[in-house]
Scaffold this active site. Structure first.
Site, PDB file in Angstrom:
ATOM      1  N   SER A 154     -23.506  21.030 -12.731  1.00 38.65           N
ATOM      2  CA  SER A 154     -22.552  20.496 -13.707  1.00 38.65           C
ATOM      3  C   SER A 154     -22.419  19.000 -13.472  1.00 38.65           C
ATOM      4  CB  SER A 154     -21.177  21.145 -13.526  1.00 38.65           C
ATOM      5  OG  SER A 154     -20.214  20.436 -14.285  1.00 38.65           O
ATOM      6  N   TYR A 167     -14.351  23.885  -8.349  1.00 40.03           N
ATOM      7  CA  TYR A 167     -15.570  23.972  -9.166  1.00 40.03           C
ATOM      8  C   TYR A 167     -16.429  22.719  -8.976  1.00 40.03           C
ATOM      9  CZ  TYR A 167     -18.345  24.361 -13.506  1.00 40.03           C
ATOM     10  OH  TYR A 167     -19.368  24.438 -14.419  1.00 40.03           O
TER      11      TYR A 167
HETATM   12  N1  LIG Z   1     -20.217  25.480 -20.766  1.00 41.10           N
HETATM   13  C1  LIG Z   1     -20.185  24.295 -20.171  1.00 41.10           C
HETATM   14  O1  LIG Z   1     -19.694  23.301 -20.722  1.00 41.10           O
HETATM   15  C2  LIG Z   1     -20.786  24.115 -18.807  1.00 41.10           C
HETATM   16  C3  LIG Z   1     -20.856  22.813 -18.288  1.00 41.10           C
HETATM   17  C4  LIG Z   1     -21.438  22.605 -17.049  1.00 41.10           C
HETATM   18  C5  LIG Z   1     -21.940  23.674 -16.348  1.00 41.10           C
HETATM   19  N2  LIG Z   1     -21.851  24.937 -16.850  1.00 41.10           N
HETATM   20  C6  LIG Z   1     -22.424  26.019 -16.044  1.00 41.10           C
HETATM   21  O2  LIG Z   1     -23.385  26.707 -16.795  1.00 41.10           O
HETATM   22  C7  LIG Z   1     -23.477  28.062 -16.340  1.00 41.10           C
HETATM   23  C8  LIG Z   1     -23.297  29.002 -17.529  1.00 41.10           C
HETATM   24  O3  LIG Z   1     -21.996  28.817 -18.043  1.00 41.10           O
HETATM   25  P1  LIG Z   1     -21.529  29.266 -19.509  1.00 41.10           P
HETATM   26  O4  LIG Z   1     -20.685  28.166 -20.021  1.00 41.10           O
HETATM   27  O5  LIG Z   1     -22.657  29.762 -20.310  1.00 41.10           O
HETATM   28  O6  LIG Z   1     -20.523  30.433 -19.115  1.00 41.10           O
HETATM   29  P2  LIG Z   1     -20.507  31.975 -19.495  1.00 41.10           P
HETATM   30  O7  LIG Z   1     -19.257  32.507 -18.883  1.00 41.10           O
HETATM   31  O8  LIG Z   1     -20.733  32.146 -20.952  1.00 41.10           O
HETATM   32  O9  LIG Z   1     -21.793  32.532 -18.715  1.00 41.10           O
HETATM   33  C9  LIG Z   1     -21.798  32.920 -17.388  1.00 41.10           C
HETATM   34  C10 LIG Z   1     -22.441  34.301 -17.331  1.00 41.10           C
HETATM   35  O10 LIG Z   1     -22.573  34.686 -15.965  1.00 41.10           O
HETATM   36  C11 LIG Z   1     -22.202  36.056 -15.856  1.00 41.10           C
HETATM   37  N3  LIG Z   1     -21.764  36.345 -14.502  1.00 41.10           N
HETATM   38  C12 LIG Z   1     -20.621  35.930 -13.890  1.00 41.10           C
HETATM   39  N4  LIG Z   1     -20.561  36.436 -12.656  1.00 41.10           N
HETATM   40  C13 LIG Z   1     -21.685  37.162 -12.465  1.00 41.10           C
HETATM   41  C14 LIG Z   1     -22.200  37.940 -11.399  1.00 41.10           C
HETATM   42  N5  LIG Z   1     -21.533  38.071 -10.240  1.00 41.10           N
HETATM   43  N6  LIG Z   1     -23.366  38.568 -11.555  1.00 41.10           N
HETATM   44  C15 LIG Z   1     -24.057  38.473 -12.713  1.00 41.10           C
HETATM   45  N7  LIG Z   1     -23.626  37.747 -13.770  1.00 41.10           N
HETATM   46  C16 LIG Z   1     -22.453  37.123 -13.651  1.00 41.10           C
HETATM   47  C17 LIG Z   1     -21.047  36.198 -16.847  1.00 41.10           C
HETATM   48  O11 LIG Z   1     -20.818  37.560 -17.163  1.00 41.10           O
HETATM   49  C18 LIG Z   1     -21.584  35.388 -18.011  1.00 41.10           C
HETATM   50  O12 LIG Z   1     -22.400  36.191 -18.846  1.00 41.10           O
HETATM   51  C19 LIG Z   1     -22.399  28.198 -15.257  1.00 41.10           C
HETATM   52  O13 LIG Z   1     -22.968  27.949 -13.996  1.00 41.10           O
HETATM   53  C20 LIG Z   1     -21.436  27.079 -15.595  1.00 41.10           C
HETATM   54  O14 LIG Z   1     -20.694  26.678 -14.468  1.00 41.10           O
HETATM   55  C21 LIG Z   1     -21.277  25.188 -18.069  1.00 41.10           C
END
Ligand SMILES: NC(=O)c1ccc[n+]([C@@H]2O[C@H](COP(=O)([O-])OP(=O)(O)OC[C@H]3O[C@@H](n4cnc5c(N)ncnc54)[C@H](O)[C@@H]3O)[C@@H](O)[C@H]2O)c1
Length: 270
Positions: A154, A167
């Protein structure tokens, strides 16, 4: 004639957290370049929906249920995926997220931060998000001398966001571990890189960014105000970076890097 630099038709890709918003788009992007994709996560219904989307667009995909925090569950998933799709050569680690009590409320002292919440966020983003999957899927890649691992970090892992303490620190550790593994496996044919997304509306941050009536929250407006492109990212805009890093031809000399996709957020202070 040279083959398409971005062709992934010889790759088997695992997208952990492919059930989520960003992971789901990355799975689609990889399948669009011909990769056989395993969408891995805990939610079978969402996984099946992702697979159906990929197949209806002409791609190849399966869903495999697994808990990223459970080594046994990952090892079983790895065996089943390799039996069905062949040796895994691309791993995208897209599980992760925050929890509200790991963020400091305005005016709340740092000393009050919940240790339990801190540990949960570190477990999810660092242990389930990178460490265990890299151990389980990375082993075979190192043995075969071929692989590309892409960890989703991130922008807050480079400069901590105000109040988002656990985080940000966990994602900083994700970037650091990415560089460690890149060096560790550099001569084994396995490349390890990170992608740091800026702000992309997803389930885990929707209430932080949007009010119930669809307008921006104060925090959402602040973020847009600080983003030179003046908007949030669309999840599909991460596809190019993922395809490039996954491709053994397009990024063959790239390892240990953190690719930032944030509309310019981290490039300016005002
Ligand atoms: N959305 C943003 O703006 C953003 C920005 C920077 C980083 N991120 C990172 O990107 C990645 C994806 O985030 P997102 O926004 O798509 O969120 P999201 O919540 O839509 O996706 C995360 C997925 O991981 C799954 N998950 C959680 N714990 C788990 C486990 N123990 N085993 C298996 N699956 C598990 C959840 O069920 C979900 O489907 C994350 O690492 C998040 O920190 C997101």
């Amino acid at each position: 004639m040279e083959r398409n630099l971005f062709d992934l038709s010889e790759e088997t890709a695992v997208v952990l957290g492919g059930t989520g918003v960003l992971g789901g788009e990355m799975a689609k992007a990889l399948a669009g370049q011909g990769a056989r994709v395993a969408v891995v996560g805990r939610n079978a219904e969402r996984g099946a929906a992702r697979v159906a989307e990929i197949k209806s667009a002409g791609g190849q995909a399966v869903f495999q249920k697994a808990d990223a925090l459970d080594r046994r569950s990952l090892t079983d998933a790895c065996k089943r995926i390799e039996a069905e799709l062949g040796p895994v050569s691309v791993l995208v680690n897209a599980t992760g997220g925050n929890r509200p009590d790991a963020t400091l409320p305005p005016g709340s002292p740092f000393s009050r931060l919940s240790l339990e919440a801190w540990r949960d966020v570190f477990d999810l983003n660092l242990i389930g998000g990178v460490l265990l999957p890299c151990q389980v899927f990375g082993e075979g890649m190192v043995d075969r001398g071929k692989g590309s691992i892409i960890n989703i970090a991130s922008m807050s892992g480079m400069t901590p966001l105000s109040r988002v303490v656990a985080y940000s620190a966990a994602k900083a550790a994700v970037i650091n571990l990415t560089k460690f593994l890149a060096r560790e496996w550099a001569t084994s044919g396995v490349r390890v890189n990170a992608i740091s997304p800026g702000f992309f509306p997803a389930e885990q941050n929707r209430t932080l960014l949007f009010r119930d009536d669809g307008g921006y929250t104060e925090r959402g407006a602040q973020i847009i105000g600080h983003t030179p492109m003046g908007r949030f990212g669309e999840p599909a805009e991460l596809g190019g970076a993922v395809i490039w890093l996954a491709s053994p031809r397009a990024s063959s000399f790239v390892t240990g890097q953190n690719i930032v996709v944030d509309g310019g957020f981290s490039s300016t202070t005002i």
